[in-house]
Design a protein around this motif. Structure first.
Motif, PDB file in Angstrom:
ATOM      1  N   ALA A  23       0.816  -1.135  -0.097  1.00  0.00           N
ATOM      2  CA  ALA A  23       0.101  -0.114  -0.007  1.00  0.00           C
ATOM      3  C   ALA A  23       0.903   1.262   0.048  1.00  0.00           C
ATOM      4  O   ALA A  23       0.992   2.045   0.884  1.00  0.00           O
ATOM      5  CB  ALA A  23      -0.825   0.060   1.212  1.00  0.00           C
ATOM      6  N   PRO A  24       1.539   1.534  -1.142  1.00  0.00           N
ATOM      7  CA  PRO A  24       2.610   2.638  -0.948  1.00  0.00           C
ATOM      8  C   PRO A  24       1.996   4.197  -0.788  1.00  0.00           C
ATOM      9  O   PRO A  24       2.704   4.965  -0.080  1.00  0.00           O
ATOM     10  CB  PRO A  24       3.257   2.423  -2.504  1.00  0.00           C
ATOM     11  CG  PRO A  24       2.230   1.668  -3.315  1.00  0.00           C
ATOM     12  CD  PRO A  24       1.600   0.800  -2.522  1.00  0.00           C
ATOM     13  N   ALA A  25       0.942   4.233  -1.143  1.00  0.00           N
ATOM     14  CA  ALA A  25       0.103   5.766  -0.657  1.00  0.00           C
ATOM     15  C   ALA A  25      -0.256   5.605   0.790  1.00  0.00           C
ATOM     16  O   ALA A  25       0.215   6.752   1.326  1.00  0.00           O
ATOM     17  CB  ALA A  25      -1.382   5.883  -1.457  1.00  0.00           C
ATOM     18  N   ALA A  26      -0.463   4.733   1.330  1.00  0.00           N
ATOM     19  CA  ALA A  26      -0.832   4.582   2.614  1.00  0.00           C
ATOM     20  C   ALA A  26       0.587   4.921   3.458  1.00  0.00           C
ATOM     21  O   ALA A  26       0.634   5.612   4.439  1.00  0.00           O
ATOM     22  CB  ALA A  26      -1.564   3.447   3.268  1.00  0.00           C
ATOM     23  N   HIS A  68      -2.674  16.866   9.380  1.00  0.00           N
ATOM     24  CA  HIS A  68      -2.726  15.514   9.930  1.00  0.00           C
ATOM     25  C   HIS A  68      -3.959  14.527   9.520  1.00  0.00           C
ATOM     26  O   HIS A  68      -3.752  13.591   8.974  1.00  0.00           O
ATOM     27  CB  HIS A  68      -2.496  15.604  11.320  1.00  0.00           C
ATOM     28  CG  HIS A  68      -2.617  14.210  12.161  1.00  0.00           C
ATOM     29  ND1 HIS A  68      -1.510  13.487  11.809  1.00  0.00           N
ATOM     30  CD2 HIS A  68      -3.598  13.511  12.608  1.00  0.00           C
ATOM     31  CE1 HIS A  68      -1.787  12.257  12.534  1.00  0.00           C
ATOM     32  NE2 HIS A  68      -3.050  12.190  12.961  1.00  0.00           N
ATOM     33  N   LEU A  69      -5.149  15.207   9.380  1.00  0.00           N
ATOM     34  CA  LEU A  69      -6.334  14.549   9.161  1.00  0.00           C
ATOM     35  C   LEU A  69      -6.562  14.114   7.706  1.00  0.00           C
ATOM     36  O   LEU A  69      -6.868  12.983   7.454  1.00  0.00           O
ATOM     37  CB  LEU A  69      -7.758  15.350   9.498  1.00  0.00           C
ATOM     38  CG  LEU A  69      -7.906  15.312  11.127  1.00  0.00           C
ATOM     39  CD1 LEU A  69      -9.001  16.481  11.236  1.00  0.00           C
ATOM     40  CD2 LEU A  69      -7.916  14.203  11.887  1.00  0.00           C
ATOM     41  N   ASP A  70      -5.660  14.820   6.837  1.00  0.00           N
ATOM     42  CA  ASP A  70      -5.519  14.551   5.515  1.00  0.00           C
ATOM     43  C   ASP A  70      -4.636  13.230   5.322  1.00  0.00           C
ATOM     44  O   ASP A  70      -4.828  12.415   4.614  1.00  0.00           O
ATOM     45  CB  ASP A  70      -5.013  15.647   4.660  1.00  0.00           C
ATOM     46  CG  ASP A  70      -6.041  16.875   4.718  1.00  0.00           C
ATOM     47  OD1 ASP A  70      -7.219  16.640   4.670  1.00  0.00           O
ATOM     48  OD2 ASP A  70      -5.443  18.107   4.523  1.00  0.00           O
ATOM     49  N   ARG A  71      -3.645  13.335   6.210  1.00  0.00           N
ATOM     50  CA  ARG A  71      -2.573  12.302   6.049  1.00  0.00           C
ATOM     51  C   ARG A  71      -3.346  10.896   6.363  1.00  0.00           C
ATOM     52  O   ARG A  71      -2.994   9.823   6.021  1.00  0.00           O
ATOM     53  CB  ARG A  71      -1.476  12.513   6.838  1.00  0.00           C
ATOM     54  CG  ARG A  71      -0.570  13.401   6.104  1.00  0.00           C
ATOM     55  CD  ARG A  71       0.601  13.703   6.959  1.00  0.00           C
ATOM     56  NE  ARG A  71       0.565  14.660   8.154  1.00  0.00           N
ATOM     57  CZ  ARG A  71       0.639  15.973   7.816  1.00  0.00           C
ATOM     58  NH1 ARG A  71       0.846  16.450   6.662  1.00  0.00           N
ATOM     59  NH2 ARG A  71       0.359  16.734   8.811  1.00  0.00           N
ATOM     60  N   GLU A 115      -6.305   5.660   5.479  1.00  0.00           N
ATOM     61  CA  GLU A 115      -7.302   4.704   5.354  1.00  0.00           C
ATOM     62  C   GLU A 115      -7.761   4.332   4.110  1.00  0.00           C
ATOM     63  O   GLU A 115      -8.057   3.291   3.819  1.00  0.00           O
ATOM     64  CB  GLU A 115      -8.419   5.433   6.013  1.00  0.00           C
ATOM     65  CG  GLU A 115      -8.153   5.686   7.678  1.00  0.00           C
ATOM     66  CD  GLU A 115      -9.064   6.445   8.535  1.00  0.00           C
ATOM     67  OE1 GLU A 115      -9.060   6.189   9.749  1.00  0.00           O
ATOM     68  OE2 GLU A 115      -9.765   7.136   7.992  1.00  0.00           O
ATOM     69  N   SER A 116      -7.716   5.410   3.109  1.00  0.00           N
ATOM     70  CA  SER A 116      -8.202   5.274   1.566  1.00  0.00           C
ATOM     71  C   SER A 116      -7.163   4.164   0.895  1.00  0.00           C
ATOM     72  O   SER A 116      -7.733   3.483   0.212  1.00  0.00           O
ATOM     73  CB  SER A 116      -8.260   6.454   0.861  1.00  0.00           C
ATOM     74  OG  SER A 116      -7.017   7.217   0.975  1.00  0.00           O
ATOM     75  N   GLY A 117      -5.810   4.282   1.297  1.00  0.00           N
ATOM     76  CA  GLY A 117      -4.969   3.424   0.584  1.00  0.00           C
ATOM     77  C   GLY A 117      -5.332   1.951   1.219  1.00  0.00           C
ATOM     78  O   GLY A 117      -4.570   1.259   0.452  1.00  0.00           O
ATOM     79  N   LEU A 154      -6.675  -6.196   6.093  1.00  0.00           N
ATOM     80  CA  LEU A 154      -5.509  -5.540   6.530  1.00  0.00           C
ATOM     81  C   LEU A 154      -5.902  -4.276   7.254  1.00  0.00           C
ATOM     82  O   LEU A 154      -6.527  -3.448   6.538  1.00  0.00           O
ATOM     83  CB  LEU A 154      -4.634  -5.327   5.610  1.00  0.00           C
ATOM     84  CG  LEU A 154      -3.146  -4.630   5.729  1.00  0.00           C
ATOM     85  CD1 LEU A 154      -2.299  -5.463   6.913  1.00  0.00           C
ATOM     86  CD2 LEU A 154      -2.254  -4.204   4.909  1.00  0.00           C
ATOM     87  N   GLU A 155      -5.862  -3.919   8.371  1.00  0.00           N
ATOM     88  CA  GLU A 155      -6.374  -2.838   9.191  1.00  0.00           C
ATOM     89  C   GLU A 155      -5.127  -2.135  10.062  1.00  0.00           C
ATOM     90  O   GLU A 155      -4.144  -2.837  10.251  1.00  0.00           O
ATOM     91  CB  GLU A 155      -7.409  -3.084  10.239  1.00  0.00           C
ATOM     92  CG  GLU A 155      -8.738  -3.492   9.460  1.00  0.00           C
ATOM     93  CD  GLU A 155      -9.196  -2.674   8.331  1.00  0.00           C
ATOM     94  OE1 GLU A 155      -8.919  -1.506   8.606  1.00  0.00           O
ATOM     95  OE2 GLU A 155      -9.955  -2.916   7.344  1.00  0.00           O
TER      96      GLU A 155
END
Length: 448
Positions: A279-282, A400-403, A408-410, A417-418
């Motif tokens: 999950a590279p973006a996450a 931070h909330l954007d990260r 979560e979207s990633g 997987l969580e």
């Protein structure tokens, strides 16, 4: 789902393992993996002066229900205790002052909140703030320090806001974003509050009918041990997960093997390294969340040590002291007062400094000397223990909330997987309990 791995045995991971056991029953294999040689993560209870003391978090916010509810679930509700109700002080300008009231994490709702703590020029600035045009961008975030300094001045930041935020995040107001740390304030500003004063008044929570904080009589170890027993996992201590890979519908953890589901309850940057391939973006978003290091010194003083009749002292930034806060534990907690010894916790380290890397002997000396400076109590400790927390707390920088949304979207399309932990939406114990429970619930929903 018959085999699940929870990686990280801090409070978030332990709660996730417990919730999974509740849902999956005794036949499921739940493996709890921890790189350290003990459970608990940043919670730890240790012996001191013929008793025990917490040298991580020692309290939780009474406004949130998670800890009392969990204690009741586990049959240990009798461990719940509350402070004596004493107020802390603030050391600023080389003197002690009452901690401001009617503030939102130190941000005043008017001049009365900080009278006596800041100078006349700052009070005049607070008076004038409601009439000063406010610039607020609903589409972006800003650090708390910049917002407060612009509206109320630097003294409010150093003497009121920094001491409180430093206690929660081991950071400074300049490293903490408004939206993640103070969501009710951001909501008030987004809704059109015409000034910071008005926004703070709108954002202040209603007074609590009961105690502001709670604690655990015999330390957080009681809760950790009860969670471990109830989760009944295969416990792997001293083991580091080196990689994670998806093979079909299963997850392969090196060196552990294959699992139907995985919860990663680890620091954000560790999660970033593990998710780099799957999950590279996450992973990139998680790796961008910095960590602050800190240290805590617990002191046992002779019973006759005349500590002030307050719960502790927060230290303003820019002072000559090395400690950032003191908790007078035997004043704050009635059950500790019963032990007949004066107990003090001294906290060191803020984001960006290296104080927490100081050796144990020097930290004990610094704690003893700074305590004498702020209280006049100059005695040799009868016992002491030091805990270094390397990378102890995530910093909720602006955005931070954007990260968190990116993390979560990633992971949204990776069933089974969580993630959980203090890097998500709250650093306190209640928030971590909530994060662990939510991760377990998402995992169960995704694979059933």
């Amino acid at each position: 789902m018959t085999s699940v791995a929870v990686v990280g045995a801090g409070i978030s991971g332990l709660v996730a393992a417990y919730r999974l056991r509740q849902a999956l029953g005794p036949a499921a294999t739940i493996t709890l993996v921890e790189a350290a040689e003990r459970i608990g993560g940043k919670l730890r209870t240790v012996p001191l002066a013929d008793g025990v003391i917490d040298i991580g978090a020692e309290a939780f916010v009474g406004r949130r229900p998670e800890v009392p509810a969990l204690l009741a679930e586990l049959g240990i509700a009798d461990q719940l205790v509350h402070p004596a109700g004493l107020r802390p002080l603030v050391w600023a300008g080389g003197a002690l002052h009452p901690l401001p009231t009617e503030t939102l994490m130190g941000i005043p709702s008017g001049r009365a909140a900080v009278e006596g703590l800041v100078d006349d020029a700052t009070l005049a600035r607070i008076d004038a703030e409601p009439a000063t045009p406010l610039r607020w961008d609903r589409a972006s975030d800003i650090d708390v320090g910049s917002l407060v300094a612009e509206r109320f001045g630097e003294q409010v930041v150093r003497r009121s806001v920094d001491p409180l935020l430093g206690g929660v995040y081991s950071g400074l107001s300049s490293s903490i974003g408004v939206r993640a740390a103070l969501p009710t304030l951001a909501a008030a500003l987004d809704s059109g509050a015409s000034s910071l004063t008005e926004a703070v008044r709108l954002a202040l929570p209603p007074p609590l009918a009961g105690p502001v904080f709670g604690g655990i009589r015999d330390g957080y170890a009681v809760l950790l041990d009860a969670l471990l027993a109830a989760a009944d996992p295969v416990l792997e201590l001293g083991m580091t997960v080196r990689s994670i890979e998806r093979i079909g519908t299963s997850w392969q953890l090196e060196p552990l093997g294959s699992f139907d589901g995985v919860v990663l309850a680890l620091p954000a940057q560790t999660i970033g390294r593990l998710l780099a391939v799957v999950a590279p973006a996450a992973a990139s978003a998680a790796a961008a969340i910095p960590l602050a290091s800190s240290a805590l010194v617990a002191l046992a003083l002779p019973a006759g040590a005349d500590l002030p009749q307050h719960s502790g002292v927060l230290v303003a930034t820019g002072e000559s002291l090395r400690a950032k806060a003191f908790t007078f534990s035997s004043r704050k907690w009635p059950h500790l007062a019963e032990r007949g010894v004066a107990l003090v916790r001294a906290s060191f380290g803020r984001y960006g400094d290296s104080v927490a890397d100081t050796g144990d002997a020097d930290l004990i000396a610094a704690a003893t000397e700074d305590l004498a400076t702020v209280t006049g109590v100059s005695v040799t400790p009868t016992d002491a223990v030091v805990q270094h927390w390397s990378g102890g707390l995530p910093q909720y920088l602006p955005g931070h909330l954007d990260r968190v949304d990116e993390i979560e979207s990633g992971l949204a399309d990776l069933a089974g997987l969580e993630v959980a932990g203090a890097f998500l939406r709250g650093v306190g114990v209640p928030a971590c309990i909530s994060a662990g429970s939510a991760a377990a619930a998402r995992l169960l929903a995704a694979v059933h």
